[in-house]
Motif scaffolding. Structure first.
Motif, PDB file in Angstrom:
ATOM      1  N   GLN A  13       3.943   9.729  17.988  1.00 42.70           N
ATOM      2  CA  GLN A  13       3.387   8.367  19.118  1.00 42.70           C
ATOM      3  C   GLN A  13       4.550   7.802  18.890  1.00 42.70           C
TER       4      GLN A  13
ATOM      5  N   GLU B  32       5.165   1.568  20.072  1.00 43.85           N
ATOM      6  CA  GLU B  32       4.096   0.815  21.741  1.00 43.85           C
ATOM      7  C   GLU B  32       2.537   1.105  20.702  1.00 43.85           C
ATOM      8  N   THR B  33       1.896   2.077  20.568  1.00 43.84           N
ATOM      9  CA  THR B  33       1.253   2.199  20.097  1.00 43.84           C
ATOM     10  C   THR B  33       0.688   1.920  18.468  1.00 43.84           C
TER      11      THR B  33
ATOM     12  N   PRO C 106      -3.027  -0.080  19.136  1.00 41.84           N
ATOM     13  CA  PRO C 106      -3.922   1.147  18.450  1.00 41.84           C
ATOM     14  C   PRO C 106      -5.097   1.603  19.603  1.00 41.84           C
TER      15      PRO C 106
ATOM     16  N   TRP D 206      -7.234   2.054  22.174  1.00 41.19           N
ATOM     17  CA  TRP D 206      -8.317   2.093  24.478  1.00 41.19           C
ATOM     18  C   TRP D 206      -9.485   1.856  24.697  1.00 41.19           C
TER      19      TRP D 206
ATOM     20  N   TYR E 237       3.888  10.854  28.237  1.00 45.96           N
ATOM     21  CA  TYR E 237       4.222   9.648  27.747  1.00 45.96           C
ATOM     22  C   TYR E 237       5.093   9.554  28.981  1.00 45.96           C
TER      23      TYR E 237
ATOM     24  N   ARG F 106       2.772   3.702  25.554  1.00 49.20           N
ATOM     25  CA  ARG F 106       1.584   3.525  24.815  1.00 49.20           C
ATOM     26  C   ARG F 106       0.347   4.945  25.380  1.00 49.20           C
ATOM     27  N   THR F 107       0.667   6.023  25.536  1.00 49.09           N
ATOM     28  CA  THR F 107       0.062   6.963  25.345  1.00 49.09           C
ATOM     29  C   THR F 107      -0.617   7.621  24.543  1.00 49.09           C
ATOM     30  N   GLY F 108      -1.891   7.800  23.970  1.00 50.24           N
ATOM     31  CA  GLY F 108      -3.058   8.254  22.807  1.00 50.24           C
ATOM     32  C   GLY F 108      -3.695   9.203  22.811  1.00 50.24           C
TER      33      GLY F 108
END
Ligand SMILES: NC(=O)c1ccc[n+]([C@@H]2O[C@H](COP(=O)([O-])OP(=O)(O)OC[C@H]3O[C@@H](n4cnc5c(N)ncnc54)[C@H](OP(=O)(O)O)[C@@H]3O)[C@@H](O)[C@H]2O)c1
Length: 199
Positions: free
Chosen positions: A122, A125-126, A130, A132, A185, A191-193
């Motif tokens: 990841q 940015e995550t 961390p 959401w 991404y 910033r995709t988790g």
């Protein structure tokens, strides 16, 4: 004193800087290893130390690799003796080769080191943000020795993510975790988790 001992963070860029500060803010002992420690502002207000890579490795129980993957071999060669018996936590990705991790390199160059892999799949940015909707995401990791899992889990938790065990000795799956995330991404942004849900 942190229960997991001292973590050396080698490289003070996006990944090393973000992770090292998060570890330190969570109460872990952190020493950054920088090529130019006198000029480094990596520690920020966290109380982490900044030293040379040589000093950082010497002080460490765990050594996080957060440098360009092309520089890992030279780093291992230079610090092989000092890395003996330590946990090497590999966050690096060797592009564009199909094998992104350095598990085989670590085994060949520092046979007594223990290897773990996390923080590769990841974006930084995550690791800086961390959550959401107020809930943390998960992060996959692997270790070769189950006794190292608590250390890696403590560091993932320190960042604010939830550790997700990918199995013993599976750096290949940690590479796959990144490959699986890349389309997301590209579609949704860096910033995709990832969140595992279960009963
Ligand atoms: N960017 C991401 O979101 C991301 C996500 C997962 C994994 N990764 C991986 O993490 C690693 C670092 O990525 P990054 O984005 O943090 O890169 P970066 O911002 O360029 O930082 C790399 C750091 O490594 C050190 N460094 C640079 N060149 C070096 C060399 N020739 N020898 C030794 N150290 C050197 C530098 O710290 P000093 O100047 O203080 O020595 C530099 O700040 C890469 O392997 C990358 O594939 C990155």
């Amino acid at each position: 004193m942190s229960e997991i001992g001292t973590t050396a963070v080698i490289g003070t860029g996006n990944i090393g800087g973000t992770l090292g500060r998060a570890f330190a803010r969570a109460g872990h002992a952190v020493v950054f290893g920088s090529r130019n420690p006198a000029a480094s502002e990596a520690a920020g207000d966290t109380g982490a130390k900044v030293a040379t890579p040589e000093e950082a490795v010497a002080a460490a129980d765990t050594v996080l690799l957060a440098i360009p993957a092309d520089d890992v071999q030279a780093f291992l060669r230079t610090h092989a003796d000092a890395l003996a018996g330590k946990l090497v936590l590999d966050a690096t990705n060797r592009f564009p080769l199909p094998v992104l991790h350095s598990a085989d390199l670590v085994r060949a160059m520092v046979p007594t080191a223990r290897y773990a892999r996390a923080f590769n799949s990841q974006a930084w940015e995550t690791f800086a943000d961390p959550r959401w909707d107020g809930e943390p995401g998960h992060l996959f990791y692997t270790v070769f020795d189950a006794a190292d899992a608590p250390t890696v889990e403590a560091l993932i938790s320190a960042v604010g993510l939830v550790p997700a065990f990918a199995g013993l000795g599976r750096p290949d799956l940690l590479d796959a975790a990144l490959f699986l995330m890349v389309p997301a991404y590209e579609t949704h942004g860096r910033r995709t988790g990832l969140r595992l849900v279960h009963d």
